[in-house]
Design a protein around this motif. Sequence first.
Motif, PDB file in Angstrom:
ATOM      1  N   ASP A  81      19.897  36.168  66.117  1.00 12.00           N
ATOM      2  CA  ASP A  81      20.653  36.548  64.921  1.00 12.00           C
ATOM      3  C   ASP A  81      19.854  37.633  64.211  1.00 12.00           C
ATOM      4  OD1 ASP A  81      22.099  36.815  62.700  1.00 12.00           O
ATOM      5  OD2 ASP A  81      21.831  34.763  61.966  1.00 12.00           O
ATOM      6  N   PHE A  82      20.346  38.862  64.273  1.00 14.32           N
ATOM      7  CA  PHE A  82      19.510  39.956  63.802  1.00 14.32           C
ATOM      8  C   PHE A  82      19.349  39.970  62.280  1.00 14.32           C
ATOM      9  CE2 PHE A  82      17.842  44.196  63.297  1.00 14.32           C
ATOM     10  CZ  PHE A  82      16.889  44.177  64.294  1.00 14.32           C
ATOM     11  N   SER A  88      19.321  38.874  77.903  1.00 17.03           N
ATOM     12  CA  SER A  88      20.256  37.774  77.688  1.00 17.03           C
ATOM     13  C   SER A  88      19.739  36.827  76.610  1.00 17.03           C
ATOM     14  CB  SER A  88      20.572  37.048  78.986  1.00 17.03           C
ATOM     15  OG  SER A  88      19.681  36.007  79.209  1.00 17.03           O
ATOM     16  N   SER A  89      18.407  36.667  76.470  1.00 19.18           N
ATOM     17  CA  SER A  89      17.906  35.859  75.343  1.00 19.18           C
ATOM     18  C   SER A  89      18.112  36.594  74.032  1.00 19.18           C
ATOM     19  CB  SER A  89      16.414  35.573  75.456  1.00 19.18           C
ATOM     20  OG  SER A  89      16.039  35.335  76.735  1.00 19.18           O
ATOM     21  N   LEU A  90      17.973  37.927  74.066  1.00 12.10           N
ATOM     22  CA  LEU A  90      18.148  38.703  72.830  1.00 12.10           C
ATOM     23  C   LEU A  90      19.567  38.570  72.296  1.00 12.10           C
ATOM     24  CD1 LEU A  90      16.165  41.991  73.499  1.00 12.10           C
ATOM     25  CD2 LEU A  90      15.870  40.473  71.547  1.00 12.10           C
ATOM     26  N   THR A 135      18.254  37.717  60.470  1.00 12.48           N
ATOM     27  CA  THR A 135      16.956  37.141  60.086  1.00 12.48           C
ATOM     28  C   THR A 135      15.877  38.206  60.124  1.00 12.48           C
ATOM     29  OG1 THR A 135      16.685  36.468  62.373  1.00 12.48           O
ATOM     30  CG2 THR A 135      17.434  34.780  60.826  1.00 12.48           C
ATOM     31  N   VAL A 136      15.963  39.104  61.072  1.00 16.77           N
ATOM     32  CA  VAL A 136      14.974  40.186  61.151  1.00 16.77           C
ATOM     33  C   VAL A 136      15.143  41.096  59.940  1.00 16.77           C
ATOM     34  CG1 VAL A 136      14.108  42.096  62.524  1.00 16.77           C
ATOM     35  CG2 VAL A 136      15.020  40.083  63.655  1.00 16.77           C
ATOM     36  N   ASN A 137      16.380  41.443  59.642  1.00 16.42           N
ATOM     37  CA  ASN A 137      16.638  42.284  58.471  1.00 16.42           C
ATOM     38  C   ASN A 137      16.118  41.638  57.198  1.00 16.42           C
ATOM     39  OD1 ASN A 137      17.753  44.433  59.789  1.00 16.42           O
ATOM     40  ND2 ASN A 137      19.828  43.560  59.754  1.00 16.42           N
ATOM     41  N   ALA A 138      16.347  40.307  57.094  1.00 15.03           N
ATOM     42  CA  ALA A 138      15.888  39.580  55.918  1.00 15.03           C
ATOM     43  C   ALA A 138      14.377  39.678  55.801  1.00 15.03           C
ATOM     44  CB  ALA A 138      16.317  38.115  56.010  1.00 15.03           C
ATOM     45  N   ALA A 139      13.690  39.480  56.917  1.00 13.89           N
ATOM     46  CA  ALA A 139      12.228  39.543  56.912  1.00 13.89           C
ATOM     47  C   ALA A 139      11.765  40.921  56.477  1.00 13.89           C
ATOM     48  CB  ALA A 139      11.691  39.202  58.301  1.00 13.89           C
ATOM     49  N   ARG A 140      12.467  41.947  56.978  1.00 15.71           N
ATOM     50  CA  ARG A 140      12.114  43.321  56.620  1.00 15.71           C
ATOM     51  C   ARG A 140      12.293  43.543  55.135  1.00 15.71           C
ATOM     52  NH1 ARG A 140       9.924  47.057  58.487  1.00 15.71           N
ATOM     53  NH2 ARG A 140      11.400  48.654  59.127  1.00 15.71           N
ATOM     54  N   THR A 141      13.400  43.013  54.577  1.00 17.50           N
ATOM     55  CA  THR A 141      13.666  43.177  53.146  1.00 17.50           C
ATOM     56  C   THR A 141      12.562  42.508  52.342  1.00 17.50           C
ATOM     57  OG1 THR A 141      15.895  42.669  53.885  1.00 17.50           O
ATOM     58  CG2 THR A 141      15.605  43.195  51.547  1.00 17.50           C
ATOM     59  N   LEU A 142      12.069  41.388  52.867  1.00 17.72           N
ATOM     60  CA  LEU A 142      11.026  40.660  52.151  1.00 17.72           C
ATOM     61  C   LEU A 142       9.656  41.290  52.367  1.00 17.72           C
ATOM     62  CD1 LEU A 142      12.223  37.020  52.829  1.00 17.72           C
ATOM     63  CD2 LEU A 142      12.327  38.284  50.682  1.00 17.72           C
ATOM     64  N   ILE A 167       9.539  36.816  64.549  1.00 17.09           N
ATOM     65  CA  ILE A 167      10.933  36.368  64.672  1.00 17.09           C
ATOM     66  C   ILE A 167      11.509  36.642  66.061  1.00 17.09           C
ATOM     67  CG2 ILE A 167      13.275  36.646  63.773  1.00 17.09           C
ATOM     68  CD1 ILE A 167      11.909  37.322  61.093  1.00 17.09           C
ATOM     69  N   VAL A 168      11.368  37.890  66.517  1.00 15.74           N
ATOM     70  CA  VAL A 168      12.028  38.242  67.776  1.00 15.74           C
ATOM     71  C   VAL A 168      11.356  37.547  68.960  1.00 15.74           C
ATOM     72  CG1 VAL A 168      12.686  40.122  69.296  1.00 15.74           C
ATOM     73  CG2 VAL A 168      12.706  40.457  66.832  1.00 15.74           C
ATOM     74  N   LEU A 169      10.036  37.649  69.004  1.00 16.33           N
ATOM     75  CA  LEU A 169       9.339  37.102  70.166  1.00 16.33           C
ATOM     76  C   LEU A 169       9.590  35.598  70.354  1.00 16.33           C
ATOM     77  CD1 LEU A 169       7.833  38.621  72.252  1.00 16.33           C
ATOM     78  CD2 LEU A 169       5.677  38.047  71.161  1.00 16.33           C
ATOM     79  N   PRO A 170       9.478  34.783  69.274  1.00 13.76           N
ATOM     80  CA  PRO A 170       9.796  33.366  69.483  1.00 13.76           C
ATOM     81  C   PRO A 170      11.226  33.153  69.973  1.00 13.76           C
ATOM     82  CG  PRO A 170       8.681  33.677  67.389  1.00 13.76           C
ATOM     83  CD  PRO A 170       8.980  35.041  67.911  1.00 13.76           C
ATOM     84  N   ALA A 171      12.130  34.009  69.505  1.00 13.23           N
ATOM     85  CA  ALA A 171      13.529  33.814  69.899  1.00 13.23           C
ATOM     86  C   ALA A 171      13.754  34.089  71.380  1.00 13.23           C
ATOM     87  CB  ALA A 171      14.436  34.715  69.058  1.00 13.23           C
TER      88      ALA A 171
END
Lengths: 372, 284, 264
Positions: C160-161, C154-156, C163-170, C181-185
Amino acid sequence: MKKFFLVLMMVLLALSPLFAGGSSEVSEEERAAMIAKADEGLDEETLAFLDGKDFTGQTLVVGVWGGVIEDILREYVIPPLEARGATIELLLGGTGDRFSKIYMEKDNPTMDICYLNMYECQMSMRDGITEEPSAKIPAYDDLYPWAQIASYGVSVMGLGIAYNPDYFDAPPNWNDLWKPEYKGKIAFPNYPGSEGDAFLAIAARVAGTDEHDMDKGFEKLRELCPVPLVYTNLDELFMLMDKGDIVAAPVISGYAWTYIDRGMNIAFSWPTDIGCVKTMDTMTIVKNNKHPELSDAWAQLAICPRTQKAYAERIYFGPTNSEVVLEGEVADRVVYGERVDQLVDLDWMYIIENRADWTHRYNQDILEYDGN
Amino acid sequence: MKSRHAFYLMLPALCMLVLIFVIPLFFLVAKSFQAYVPGTLVSPPGFTLENYINLVSDPYYWSVYLRTLRISFVSTLVILVLSYPLSVFISKRKARTRGFFLTLVILPMIGGAMIQTMGWFATLMRYGFLNSVLLAIGLISEPITFLGTELGVEIGLVQAFLPMMVYPLTSSLLQIDRDVVDAARTLGAGRFTVFSKITFPLTLPGVAAGSVLVFMACLTGFVTPSSLGQGKIQVFGTYAYQQAMQVMNWPLSSSFSIFFIILIALASLIVSVVCRKCAERRGR
Amino acid sequence: MKEKKLWGNINAVVALLVLLFMLVPIIVIFVNSFNSSQFFSFPPEGFTLKWYERFLENREYKTAIAVSLKIATLSVLVALLLGIPASYGIYRWKSPVSKVLSSLFLSPLMLPGIVWAIGLIQYYSIVNLTGTTAGLVAAHIILILPYVIRLVLSSLSYLDFDTVNAARTLGATSGKAFLKIVLPAIKPGVIISAIFGFMVSFNDVTISTFIAGTKNLTYPVRMYVELRTEGLDPLAVAVSAVIMAFTIVIALLAEKFWSWSKYL
């Protein structure tokens, strides 16, 4: 915040052994003084058996009944062992749960000493779960022959009647419980359990047969229904009896006196029509346990005269050790001397075989009683 | 992410679940088809339907199942009635206060069934808290017997599982649009009309979810009926325990519980089909 | 307006009465833990702290609480280690298979504990896990796992996924993206499932009564056995009061810091 949480978890884990209480270091002299104090009044045989033993770092798990029995053990059996470095953990409760535990843990026992009743120990020895009693425990030879069967007998009692004297003119016999004025006022012991089995057998005998014809027993027992209380703990039973909500109940002899001494309005009767049913608390050493030496020491202390005498004088449980001599009121209140021979023996092996069936009938006929 | 990777992430948890949850259930099913020999835990090899035939033919088991159902039904109903005013009250508080009350409500659940049961034991004893109070204020002249009766067990169950209803109910009450209620009121709808036509129907999903949770919990409760029933009230949980741990009749306790689960599953299937039929008819 | 206020007041009174009813056992425990009488009595006979002193001297209850703390902590840690990746897997893998698996993960919540426990004692007696720490922890993990997975999922759902994609692109590795990103969220879900799971494990009676051995007797099991065989022991009442006090503090803190009631 996550870090805080991890730290909290770590602290909890670190805390848990602390919580259990570590033993602090004691000097040689202090220990000797502790041992001397704890051993006061022990007989020569036991002292010799314990001499020079050091149980530091060992934890013995003992499954036993709580209440007054626990008090005796804490005062007379545990101190000499703790003074010698052992840690004792008591697991309190009824024998039923304990008995199934040692069976389930057969290959990897966590209990070292298990107190059972007189027929459970026969089964557990037969099935190789508990040790056969032997003279490796010096006091074994002092036990009466009937206390040497399949276990070390610890105390012998009779199942008699505890009653509220306001409702009875004279100490009642078993037959008297069936008088119409007491219907619905007699508490029952829990079933399955040894008191429950014994009460069933008594009902059968009141009906003119015995435990081999249990149809009659159940029929007779139903005449006492509805059950006001199925007692599992004595505090509650005697409180209700004191107030007159319950007038009588089949109770093991020793227990009632303790409550009478506390000033409760209760009396105890040794019925003469059928007699008291013999019950014996026994102690077994669990096979393959981790601390054989410590277990043996416990066994010796449990049946040595000092403990046995305390059982009799403090909680009125009859001695199984023939060295114990009792006098006066104590001798009158416990099962001792010729009273032992007057007790009624039941065919326990037959009872055990039928227990599953009888439990079913008890559930059905007694607990579901609806007046018909 | 590739599905393979996702699966690897789940694999450890899955293994654990299979090892400790699924396999024991196979043991349970297998045991239920074996015979019982008194005085031992070992069953002779071979397959038998005897346990199940026994269960179906002996009216005693049905009476235990029925009592369990009756106690659970009464408890669920009382929980529903009690949780409604409480949920309405909580849903009208500000967020902070609401959180505080919701925390109080959940205490019986996180405080442990054993502590609650012990508290009830002291409260409901013949010379316990409740009888003392009732006697003192003169409401009764004789102590009432609560322990060892269905009433006592029901009191314990209601308190134990009330949070399971208050939570979904409060959240569905919070989702109701205040404007709808206000509009209805402005248009002259009475309090009861608003409740029966708007509030109650809108909370039905919450009520349904809560009721199912509560009912299941009551059906299979063990600690409460065992301690407060004092061995006199045999319900599903206490009988299963008696047979498994005191009589050591594992075949019977296995089949007894499997049969009960099947009965519940069948019953809920029927109920859901009937409900759907009813809903369809009304929809038409 | 007057009528509305009246109704509000009636509602408040009824609601508070219900709340009082829910807290009766807890209040009785607290009051009676200071009662000097050996037997339960109301009104209390006198004020005493002796039961608390007896608790501090009592090895059995302290051991039992230590066992409970240990088992609960270990179970929560392992359940989180298993549950967080599993939830992430379910969240990322949008296929019918993951739907099935996720309901499988939640199934221990559906099946009555006692039924599973009867299977468990038979299984444990064969694989020699009865009464062991490992056996208890394993069973408690199964009890906790569904809560972890449900709360983390339910937290997942708020994540906003992109942001994860953006991080991966970077150029972030997937592991780094997960940690940063995911764990803090999903932190609130993790924390609350840890607290709740801890309580579930710490207080479990049903499963533990069946499988707890004598060495690893958790405190609720000890309490259950004693309540049935010895009656209401004032010592056990004092132990309950202490544990209840801790529970209340933790619950109120959890509400204050993470407003956990929103998630339960």
